[in-house]
Design an enzyme around this catalytic site. Structure first.
Site, PDB file in Angstrom:
ATOM      1  N   GLY A  28       1.485  -0.991  -0.078  1.00 65.68           N
ATOM      2  CA  GLY A  28       0.100  -0.004  -0.046  1.00 65.68           C
ATOM      3  C   GLY A  28       0.815   1.128   0.126  1.00 65.68           C
ATOM      4  O   GLY A  28       1.815   1.089   0.775  1.00 65.68           O
ATOM      5  N   ALA A  29       0.538   2.139  -1.076  1.00 62.00           N
ATOM      6  CA  ALA A  29       1.617   3.860  -1.461  1.00 62.00           C
ATOM      7  C   ALA A  29       2.032   4.056   0.500  1.00 62.00           C
ATOM      8  O   ALA A  29       3.421   4.307   0.317  1.00 62.00           O
ATOM      9  CB  ALA A  29       0.286   4.388  -2.426  1.00 62.00           C
ATOM     10  N   ARG A  67      10.163  -1.284  -4.719  1.00 61.94           N
ATOM     11  CA  ARG A  67       9.345  -1.049  -5.822  1.00 61.94           C
ATOM     12  C   ARG A  67       8.449   0.454  -6.496  1.00 61.94           C
ATOM     13  O   ARG A  67       8.817   1.042  -5.505  1.00 61.94           O
ATOM     14  CB  ARG A  67       7.492  -0.883  -4.423  1.00 61.94           C
ATOM     15  CG  ARG A  67       7.556  -2.455  -4.525  1.00 61.94           C
ATOM     16  CD  ARG A  67       6.207  -2.866  -3.783  1.00 61.94           C
ATOM     17  NE  ARG A  67       5.126  -3.690  -4.232  1.00 61.94           N
ATOM     18  CZ  ARG A  67       3.823  -3.439  -4.238  1.00 61.94           C
ATOM     19  NH1 ARG A  67       3.236  -3.309  -3.295  1.00 61.94           N
ATOM     20  NH2 ARG A  67       3.328  -3.932  -5.101  1.00 61.94           N
ATOM     21  N   GLN A 126      -5.623  -8.689  -2.102  1.00 67.09           N
ATOM     22  CA  GLN A 126      -5.800  -7.910  -0.929  1.00 67.09           C
ATOM     23  C   GLN A 126      -6.760  -7.294  -0.947  1.00 67.09           C
ATOM     24  O   GLN A 126      -6.892  -7.212   0.756  1.00 67.09           O
ATOM     25  CB  GLN A 126      -4.721  -6.423  -1.369  1.00 67.09           C
ATOM     26  CG  GLN A 126      -3.378  -7.005  -1.861  1.00 67.09           C
ATOM     27  CD  GLN A 126      -3.511  -7.114  -3.285  1.00 67.09           C
ATOM     28  OE1 GLN A 126      -3.671  -7.485  -3.526  1.00 67.09           O
ATOM     29  NE2 GLN A 126      -1.570  -6.983  -3.630  1.00 67.09           N
ATOM     30  N   ASP A 160      -1.542   5.179  -6.280  1.00 66.84           N
ATOM     31  CA  ASP A 160       0.076   4.733  -5.669  1.00 66.84           C
ATOM     32  C   ASP A 160       0.765   5.187  -6.875  1.00 66.84           C
ATOM     33  O   ASP A 160       2.122   5.740  -5.868  1.00 66.84           O
ATOM     34  CB  ASP A 160       0.363   3.175  -6.723  1.00 66.84           C
ATOM     35  CG  ASP A 160      -0.195   1.859  -5.999  1.00 66.84           C
ATOM     36  OD1 ASP A 160      -1.422   1.842  -5.895  1.00 66.84           O
ATOM     37  OD2 ASP A 160       0.363   1.164  -4.861  1.00 66.84           O
ATOM     38  N   ASN A 167      -2.949   2.674 -10.274  1.00 71.38           N
ATOM     39  CA  ASN A 167      -3.463   2.255  -8.956  1.00 71.38           C
ATOM     40  C   ASN A 167      -4.134   0.152  -9.082  1.00 71.38           C
ATOM     41  O   ASN A 167      -3.374   0.382 -10.333  1.00 71.38           O
ATOM     42  CB  ASN A 167      -5.360   2.234  -8.119  1.00 71.38           C
ATOM     43  CG  ASN A 167      -5.215   1.398  -6.753  1.00 71.38           C
ATOM     44  OD1 ASN A 167      -4.184   1.974  -6.028  1.00 71.38           O
ATOM     45  ND2 ASN A 167      -6.424   1.442  -6.896  1.00 71.38           N
TER      46      ASN A 167
HETATM   47  O1  MRU Z   1       0.760  -3.651  -4.325  1.00 64.54           O
HETATM   48  P1  MRU Z   1       0.054  -3.309  -3.172  1.00 64.54           P
HETATM   49  O2  MRU Z   1      -1.056  -4.092  -2.244  1.00 64.54           O
HETATM   50  O3  MRU Z   1       1.233  -1.972  -2.925  1.00 64.54           O
HETATM   51  O4  MRU Z   1      -1.044  -2.548  -3.994  1.00 64.54           O
HETATM   52  C1  MRU Z   1      -1.570  -1.207  -3.549  1.00 64.54           C
HETATM   53  C2  MRU Z   1      -2.589  -0.651  -3.785  1.00 64.54           C
HETATM   54  O5  MRU Z   1      -2.454  -0.488  -5.239  1.00 64.54           O
HETATM   55  C3  MRU Z   1      -3.493   0.509  -3.135  1.00 64.54           C
HETATM   56  O6  MRU Z   1      -4.907   0.359  -3.622  1.00 64.54           O
HETATM   57  C4  MRU Z   1      -3.302   1.628  -2.674  1.00 64.54           C
HETATM   58  O7  MRU Z   1      -2.061   1.700  -2.195  1.00 64.54           O
HETATM   59  C5  MRU Z   1      -4.023   2.488  -2.215  1.00 64.54           C
HETATM   60  S1  MRU Z   1      -2.986   2.040  -0.731  1.00 64.54           S
HETATM   61  C6  MRU Z   1      -4.314   3.399   0.430  1.00 64.54           C
END
Ligand code: MRU
Length: 362
Positions: free
Chosen positions: A54-55, A91, A202, A243, A253
Site C-alpha cells: 500500500g502506497a 518497489r 488484497q 499508488d 492503482n
Molecule cells: O500491491 P499493493 O498491495 O501494494 O497495491 C496497493 C494498492 O494498489 C492500493 O490501492 C494503493 O496503494 C492505495 S493504498 C492507500
C-alpha cells in the site's frame, strides 16, 4: 484501528521496547502477527515481499528503514545515499516511497554523522504522523459524498472498492476506506462491495478482514462482477486508492482499477480516488505513458495462497510452465475520474484543480 480491543497501526514505533513494529500482512486474515523491523535490509525485504504494502505504508516503512540503516552504523553521507537508493529500488510504482525518501534526504544531508540517527528517527516519526493525519482528513472530506447519497436515497449506500486502500495500507484510517469508516461511525448505513483483487487477493484477504473488524457490512466479489452490479443499480459510488497520480490527474492503482472506472463511466456512477499528496507525482504528466508499472513473479498468478487445515499453503492453479503476465498496476486516465479526495479537499482530476489545492507545487 481496534483489533482484539487494542489500538493498532500497520506500522509504529514502540517507545517502551524501542522497536519498529509492523503487522505481517502476508498472513492475514488467517493469522495476526506483529513482527519487528531491525535493519535497513529488513525494511527493504518487508516492502519487496509485501509483508507491508500500500502506497502510504511503503513510504512510512522506507522512512523507518532509513532510520534503521543510520542506527548504530556510523553512517557517512555516502552510506546514507546508498541506503536511500536501495530503499527506493524496493518497489517502482508507488511514488510515496521516492517522495518521502527524497524529502528526508534533503534534510539529512545537512546533518553531521553524529546527528544522523536521531534526525532520521524524528523525521520517520513525522512521516508516520503526517500520513496518518492525512488519511483521517481524507475521511473528513470524503464523508459528505457518502452522506449525500444516504440523504438523497434514504437507504444503505453501496460503495465499490478495489484492492486494499485501507488502514493496513496506510498506517491508519486508509484512503478509500477512511470516508467509509467515518460514515459508519456517524451511523450512516453503508455496504461495501470488495473486489477480491487477483492475483494477491488484497481485497478478499485484507479489506474484508479490516471491514469485519470494524463492523462495516461488506460482500467480497470476484473481480469481474463490478460491471454487472453497476448495470443493476447496486453500486452508488466507487472509491479506490492510488499508488501514483500524475500532475494532470491520471491514476495508477492496483491492476483492474481501470476496468472498474470504465464500467463506472458507462453507468454514470461517480468514481472517486482517495489519496494523500505524497501519492501525487507533481513532476509527471501522462500516466499511461510514464508511470512505471511493476511486473511481479508469474507464480503469483499460477498459484493461490489458501488455508489448508491449520497451514497457509500455496496451491497451483495451473502447471508451472504456463506463460502468464503479472502487471501489478494499471493507469486510469483522468477523464474517467470524478474527483480526487485529498487531505486538503476534493478536486477535479485536472492539473489546474490539483494545483489550486497544492499551490506550492506550481
Ligand atoms: O500491491 P499493493 O498491495 O501494494 O497495491 C496497493 C494498492 O494498489 C492500493 O490501492 C494503493 O496503494 C492505495 S493504498 C492507500
Amino acid at each position: 484501528m481496534i483489533i482484539n480491543n487494542k489500538q493498532y497501526q500497520s506500522i509504529w514505533y514502540d517507545d517502551i521496547e524501542k522497536k519498529v513494529l509492523i503487522i505481517d500482512q502476508r498472513l492475514l486474515p488467517f493469522e495476526f502477527k506483529v513482527i519487528e523491523l531491525k535493519t535497513l535490509d529488513d525494511a527493504h525485504w518487508a516492502i519487496t515481499d509485501m509483508v507491508v504494502r500500500g502506497a502510504p505504508l511503503i513510504g512510512i516503512t522506507a522512512a523507518y528503514g532509513l532510520y534503521l540503516g543510520a542506527k548504530n552504523n556510523n553512517y557517512s553521507q555516502k552510506d546514507l545515499l546508498l541506503a536511500a537508493n536501495f530503499l527506493k529500488s524496493a518497489r517502482p510504482t508507488a511514488v510515496n516511497l521516492e517522495t518521502i525518501i527524497n524529502n528526508m534526504m534533503e534534510q539529512l544531508l545537512q546533518k553531521s554523522s553524529d546527528e544522523l540517527e536521531n534526525s532520521a528517527f524524528s523525521l520517520a516519526k513525522d512521516v508516520e504522523k503526517f500520513e496518518v493525519d492525512n488519511c483521517s482528513k481524507i475521511g473528513d472530506f470524503g464523508l459528505p459524498l457518502i452522506e449525500n447519497v444516504y440523504k438523497t436515497k434514504n437507504r444503505t449506500v453501496n460503495i465499490l472498492t478495489h484492492c486494499n486502500a485501507g488502514w493496513l495500507a496506510c498506517g491508519d484510517w486508509g484512503t478509500a476506506t477512511s470516508p467509509i469508516y467515518k460514515a459508519h461511525q456517524k451511523g450512516i448505513s453503508v455496504h461495501v462491495w470488495v473486489d477480491e483483487t487477483r492475483p494477491r487477493n488484497q481485497g478478499a484477504r485484507l479489506t474484508a478482514w479490516e471491514l469485519e473488524q470494524a463492523g462495516v457490512p461488506y460482500t467480497v466479489i470476484p473481480d469481474n462482477t463490478g460491471g454487472h452490479l453497476m448495470q443493476h443499480g447496486k453500486v452508488d459510488l466507487a472509491i479506490v486508492g492510488s499508488d501514483r497520480t500524475t500532475r494532470n490527474g491520471d491514476v495508477a492503482n492496483k491492476i483492474g482499477t481501470y476496468l472498474k472506472a470504465l464500467a463506472a463511466h458507462d453507468n454514470k456512477i461517480p468514481f472517486y480516488v482517495a489519496l494523500p499528496s505524497t501519492t501525487i507525482d507533481f513532476a509527471m504528466v501522462d500516466g499511461v505513458k510514464n508511470i512505471p508499472i511493476e511486473e511481479r513473479s508469474g507464480n503469483e498468478v499460477r498459484e493461490m495462497e489458501c488455508k489448508v487445515g491449520h497451514e497457509i499453503k500455496s496451491a497451483k492453479l495451473m502447471p508451472e510452465t504456463t506463460p502468464v503476465a503479472n502487471y501489478a498496476f494499471d493507469v486510469t486516465p483522468a477523464r474517467l475520474v470524478s474527483g480526487l479526495i485529498t487531505e486538503r479537499g476534493i478536486c477535479k482530476a485536472t492539473e489546474k484543480d490539483i494545483l489550486n489545492l497544492f499551490p506550492e507545487k506550481k
